[in-house]
Design a protein around this motif. Structure first.
Motif, short mmCIF file in Angstrom:
data_model
loop_
_atom_site.label_atom_id
_atom_site.label_comp_id
_atom_site.label_asym_id
_atom_site.label_seq_id
_atom_site.Cartn_x
_atom_site.Cartn_y
_atom_site.Cartn_z
N ALA A 28 50.10 59.55 -4.28
CA ALA A 28 50.52 60.92 -3.99
C ALA A 28 51.52 61.35 -5.05
O ALA A 28 52.40 60.57 -5.43
CB ALA A 28 51.14 61.02 -2.60
N ILE A 29 51.37 62.57 -5.52
CA ILE A 29 52.29 63.14 -6.50
C ILE A 29 52.80 64.46 -5.94
O ILE A 29 52.00 65.33 -5.58
CB ILE A 29 51.60 63.38 -7.86
CG1 ILE A 29 51.04 62.05 -8.40
CG2 ILE A 29 52.58 64.01 -8.85
CD1 ILE A 29 50.16 62.20 -9.62
N VAL A 30 54.13 64.58 -5.87
CA VAL A 30 54.73 65.81 -5.37
C VAL A 30 55.74 66.33 -6.39
O VAL A 30 56.29 65.57 -7.18
CB VAL A 30 55.40 65.62 -3.99
CG1 VAL A 30 54.36 65.33 -2.92
CG2 VAL A 30 56.44 64.51 -4.03
N HIS A 31 55.95 67.63 -6.34
CA HIS A 31 56.80 68.32 -7.32
C HIS A 31 57.70 69.31 -6.59
O HIS A 31 57.23 70.04 -5.72
CB HIS A 31 55.88 69.05 -8.31
CG HIS A 31 56.60 69.88 -9.30
ND1 HIS A 31 56.50 71.25 -9.30
CD2 HIS A 31 57.43 69.56 -10.32
CE1 HIS A 31 57.24 71.73 -10.30
NE2 HIS A 31 57.80 70.73 -10.92
N ASN A 32 58.98 69.29 -6.93
CA ASN A 32 59.91 70.27 -6.39
C ASN A 32 59.98 71.41 -7.40
O ASN A 32 60.52 71.23 -8.50
CB ASN A 32 61.29 69.65 -6.18
CG ASN A 32 62.27 70.62 -5.59
OD1 ASN A 32 62.34 71.78 -5.98
ND2 ASN A 32 63.08 70.14 -4.65
N GLU A 33 59.43 72.55 -7.04
CA GLU A 33 59.36 73.68 -7.98
C GLU A 33 60.73 74.27 -8.30
O GLU A 33 60.89 74.91 -9.34
CB GLU A 33 58.43 74.75 -7.42
CG GLU A 33 57.00 74.27 -7.34
CD GLU A 33 56.05 75.31 -6.82
OE1 GLU A 33 56.41 76.50 -6.80
OE2 GLU A 33 54.93 74.93 -6.43
N VAL A 34 61.71 74.05 -7.45
CA VAL A 34 63.04 74.62 -7.68
C VAL A 34 63.80 73.83 -8.74
O VAL A 34 64.31 74.40 -9.70
CB VAL A 34 63.85 74.68 -6.36
CG1 VAL A 34 65.27 75.15 -6.62
CG2 VAL A 34 63.15 75.56 -5.35
N CYS A 35 63.86 72.50 -8.59
CA CYS A 35 64.65 71.70 -9.52
C CYS A 35 63.82 71.01 -10.59
O CYS A 35 64.36 70.49 -11.56
CB CYS A 35 65.49 70.66 -8.76
SG CYS A 35 64.50 69.38 -7.97
N GLY A 36 62.50 70.95 -10.39
CA GLY A 36 61.62 70.34 -11.37
C GLY A 36 61.36 68.86 -11.18
O GLY A 36 60.60 68.26 -11.94
N ASP A 37 61.96 68.24 -10.18
CA ASP A 37 61.73 66.81 -9.95
C ASP A 37 60.27 66.55 -9.59
O ASP A 37 59.64 67.34 -8.90
CB ASP A 37 62.61 66.30 -8.80
CG ASP A 37 64.09 66.24 -9.17
OD1 ASP A 37 64.45 66.62 -10.30
OD2 ASP A 37 64.87 65.81 -8.31
N VAL A 38 59.77 65.42 -10.07
CA VAL A 38 58.41 64.98 -9.77
C VAL A 38 58.49 63.54 -9.27
O VAL A 38 59.19 62.71 -9.85
CB VAL A 38 57.50 65.04 -11.01
CG1 VAL A 38 56.10 64.53 -10.70
CG2 VAL A 38 57.44 66.45 -11.58
N LEU A 39 57.76 63.27 -8.19
CA LEU A 39 57.73 61.92 -7.63
C LEU A 39 56.28 61.51 -7.42
O LEU A 39 55.49 62.25 -6.84
CB LEU A 39 58.49 61.88 -6.30
CG LEU A 39 58.51 60.55 -5.56
CD1 LEU A 39 59.15 59.45 -6.40
CD2 LEU A 39 59.23 60.70 -4.22
N ARG A 40 55.95 60.33 -7.93
CA ARG A 40 54.62 59.75 -7.75
C ARG A 40 54.80 58.44 -6.99
O ARG A 40 55.60 57.59 -7.40
CB ARG A 40 53.98 59.46 -9.10
CG ARG A 40 52.63 58.79 -9.02
CD ARG A 40 52.20 58.32 -10.42
NE ARG A 40 50.86 57.79 -10.43
CZ ARG A 40 50.53 56.53 -10.13
NH1 ARG A 40 51.47 55.67 -9.80
NH2 ARG A 40 49.28 56.14 -10.18
N ILE A 41 54.08 58.29 -5.88
CA ILE A 41 54.13 57.04 -5.15
C ILE A 41 52.72 56.48 -5.05
O ILE A 41 51.73 57.22 -4.98
CB ILE A 41 54.77 57.17 -3.75
CG1 ILE A 41 53.92 58.04 -2.82
CG2 ILE A 41 56.19 57.68 -3.85
CD1 ILE A 41 54.37 58.01 -1.37
N ALA A 42 52.64 55.17 -5.07
CA ALA A 42 51.37 54.46 -4.88
C ALA A 42 51.60 53.45 -3.77
O ALA A 42 52.61 52.75 -3.75
CB ALA A 42 50.95 53.76 -6.16
N ILE A 43 50.64 53.39 -2.83
CA ILE A 43 50.79 52.55 -1.65
C ILE A 43 49.54 51.69 -1.48
O ILE A 43 48.42 52.16 -1.67
CB ILE A 43 51.02 53.40 -0.39
CG1 ILE A 43 52.40 54.08 -0.49
CG2 ILE A 43 50.90 52.58 0.88
CD1 ILE A 43 52.73 55.00 0.66
#
Length: 126
Positions: A28-43
Motif C-alpha cells: 500500500a502506498i499513501v500520500h499526504n497531499e498537504v505536507c507531501g509525505d509518502v509512505l509505502r508499506i509491504a506486508i
C-alpha cells in the motif's frame, strides 16, 4: 527535537523494518497531499492460513517525509507483526501515540498517514 520522547527519537534514528519485503502479499502506498509525505508499506501474512486466523508475519516500509512519519511507520511495523489481520483495524491513533510515548499535536498527521496505509493494505487482503 526536545519535544519528542526518547522512544520516538529511537524509532526515528534507528527505524525498525525499513526497506523492501520481497515476498509481500500486499503493498500500500499513501500520500499526504498537504505536507507531501509518502509512505509505502509491504506486508506478508502467514501462508496456508485462511480467514480470521491469518496473522501478519512481516511488515517493511519506505517513507519520504518528516521524522514523525518515519517514527510512526517504524512503531506500526512492530505493532502489527504477530497480530491477526482482522485485528489491525482496532489499532487507533492513541495506540500509536502511546507506543511512541507521545507525539506533538502538530505531528498527528503522520499517525493518520500510517493508519491509512494499514487500512489500504488490509482492504487489499480482504
Amino acid at each position: 527535537m526536545n519535544q519528542y520522547s526518547e522512544t520516538f527519537l529511537d524509532h526515528y534514528r534507528r527505524p525498525r523494518n525499513l526497506g523492501d519485503l520481497v515476498d509481500s502479499d500486499v503493498v500500500a502506498i499513501v500520500h499526504n497531499e498537504v505536507c507531501g509525505d509518502v509512505l509505502r508499506i509491504a506486508i506478508a501474512v502467514e501462508p496456508g492460513v485462511e480467514g480470521d486466523r491469518r496473522r501478519i508475519i512481516a511488515m517493511r516500509f519506505k517513507a519520504y517525509g518528516c521524522a514523525a512519519t518515519i517514527a510512526v511507520a517504524s512503531v506500526i511495523s512492530e505493532m502489527v507483526v504477530g497480530k491477526r489481520v482482522v485485528d489491525i483495524d482496532a489499532i487507533g491513533d492513541d495506540d500509536v501515540v502511546a507506543a511512541l510515548d507521545g507525539l506533538p499535536a502538530g505531528r498527528i498527521h503522520a499517525v493518520v498517514l500510517g493508519r491509512a496505509a494499514l487500512r489500504e493494505a488490509m482492504a487489499k487482503l480482504s
